[in-house]
Design an enzyme around this catalytic site. Structure first.
Site, PDB file in Angstrom:
ATOM      1  N   CYS A   1     -24.656 -29.827  40.783  1.00  0.00           N
ATOM      2  CA  CYS A   1     -25.071 -30.038  39.387  1.00  0.00           C
ATOM      3  C   CYS A   1     -24.315 -31.252  38.835  1.00  0.00           C
ATOM      4  O   CYS A   1     -23.094 -31.350  38.985  1.00  0.00           O
ATOM      5  CB  CYS A   1     -24.735 -28.795  38.576  1.00  0.00           C
ATOM      6  SG  CYS A   1     -25.072 -28.985  36.824  1.00  0.00           S
TER       7      CYS A   1
ATOM      8  N   CYS B   1     -21.729 -29.804  35.936  1.00  0.00           N
ATOM      9  CA  CYS B   1     -20.565 -28.933  36.191  1.00  0.00           C
ATOM     10  C   CYS B   1     -20.129 -28.927  37.648  1.00  0.00           C
ATOM     11  O   CYS B   1     -19.179 -28.225  37.998  1.00  0.00           O
ATOM     12  CB  CYS B   1     -20.854 -27.515  35.722  1.00  0.00           C
ATOM     13  SG  CYS B   1     -22.042 -26.637  36.762  1.00  0.00           S
TER      14      CYS B   1
ATOM     15  N   CYS C   1     -29.325 -24.874  36.073  1.00  0.00           N
ATOM     16  CA  CYS C   1     -28.060 -24.500  36.701  1.00  0.00           C
ATOM     17  C   CYS C   1     -27.614 -23.189  36.059  1.00  0.00           C
ATOM     18  O   CYS C   1     -27.527 -23.099  34.838  1.00  0.00           O
ATOM     19  CB  CYS C   1     -27.037 -25.605  36.454  1.00  0.00           C
ATOM     20  SG  CYS C   1     -25.374 -25.143  36.947  1.00  0.00           S
TER      21      CYS C   1
ATOM     22  N   CYS D   1     -24.056 -23.714  34.044  1.00  0.00           N
ATOM     23  CA  CYS D   1     -23.902 -24.440  32.767  1.00  0.00           C
ATOM     24  C   CYS D   1     -25.214 -24.590  32.001  1.00  0.00           C
ATOM     25  O   CYS D   1     -25.233 -25.250  30.959  1.00  0.00           O
ATOM     26  CB  CYS D   1     -23.294 -25.814  33.026  1.00  0.00           C
ATOM     27  SG  CYS D   1     -24.463 -26.993  33.737  1.00  0.00           S
TER      28      CYS D   1
ATOM     29  N   CYS E   1     -38.818 -28.458  42.448  1.00  0.00           N
ATOM     30  CA  CYS E   1     -39.074 -29.854  42.128  1.00  0.00           C
ATOM     31  C   CYS E   1     -38.008 -30.274  41.112  1.00  0.00           C
ATOM     32  O   CYS E   1     -38.032 -29.850  39.961  1.00  0.00           O
ATOM     33  CB  CYS E   1     -40.487 -29.936  41.547  1.00  0.00           C
ATOM     34  SG  CYS E   1     -41.008 -31.596  41.182  1.00  0.00           S
TER      35      CYS E   1
HETATM   36 ZN   LIG Z   1     -24.254 -26.979  36.057  1.00  0.00          ZN
END
Ligand SMILES: [Zn+2]
Length: 148
Positions: free
Chosen positions: A65, A68, A114, A117, A137
């Site tokens: 990510c 984070c 995610c 976060c 995607c």
């Molecule tokens: Zn994240």
């Protein structure tokens, strides 16, 4: 392995619990990210197809990510979908990703975020390759490649 049935169940009945949570204010995220990363990951934007740096890369590594740094996908589950966005068939771990029904633009889709976060990643569709049949995607700008 996750299939469309589990994805729908998560989006309707609630998501798996993440290992940890990262929460920051809008101004804290803004200070950490580029304007384009902020627009996509925090304001649910979409990059233009074929514009993302990670689209045609198939080097070994983890896709984390951008907000984070939690691992979300890895290169072994990446595939060439021809859509112009990085595409994967599975998350790296069941509880890495969060699913939410998205009815924007008159379509019902499943948004993926995610789970650590809540950063926006993209959408998941039931037209991916077997055996999972899933196609995640994902915007390049929502991830960074952690090369092995
Ligand atoms: Zn994240």
């Amino acid at each position: 392995m996750l299939t469309w049935k589990e994805v729908i169940r998560f989006s309707v009945k609630g998501n798996p619990t993440p290992d940890q949570r990262v929460e920051k204010s809008e101004s804290e995220w803004k200070a950490l990210l580029t304007p384009e990363q902020f627009r996509i990951s925090r304001l649910k934007g979409t990059e233009r197809p074929h514009s993302g740096a990670l689209c045609s890369i198939h080097e070994a590594g983890k896709y984390n990510c951008v907000c984070c740094d939690t691992p979300l996908f890895d290169s072994t589950i990446k595939f060439e979908s021809g859509t112009g966005w990085p595409s994967f068939t599975q998350p790296i771990k069941e509880n890495a990703i969060k699913y939410e029904k998205d009815s924007a633009f008159g379509m019902v889709r499943v948004e993926v975020m995610c789970n650590t976060c809540d950063g926006h990643l993209g959408h998941v569709f039931p037209d991916g390759p077997e055996p999972s049949g899933l196609r995640y995607c994902i915007n390049s700008e929502s991830m960074k490649l952690d090369k092995e």
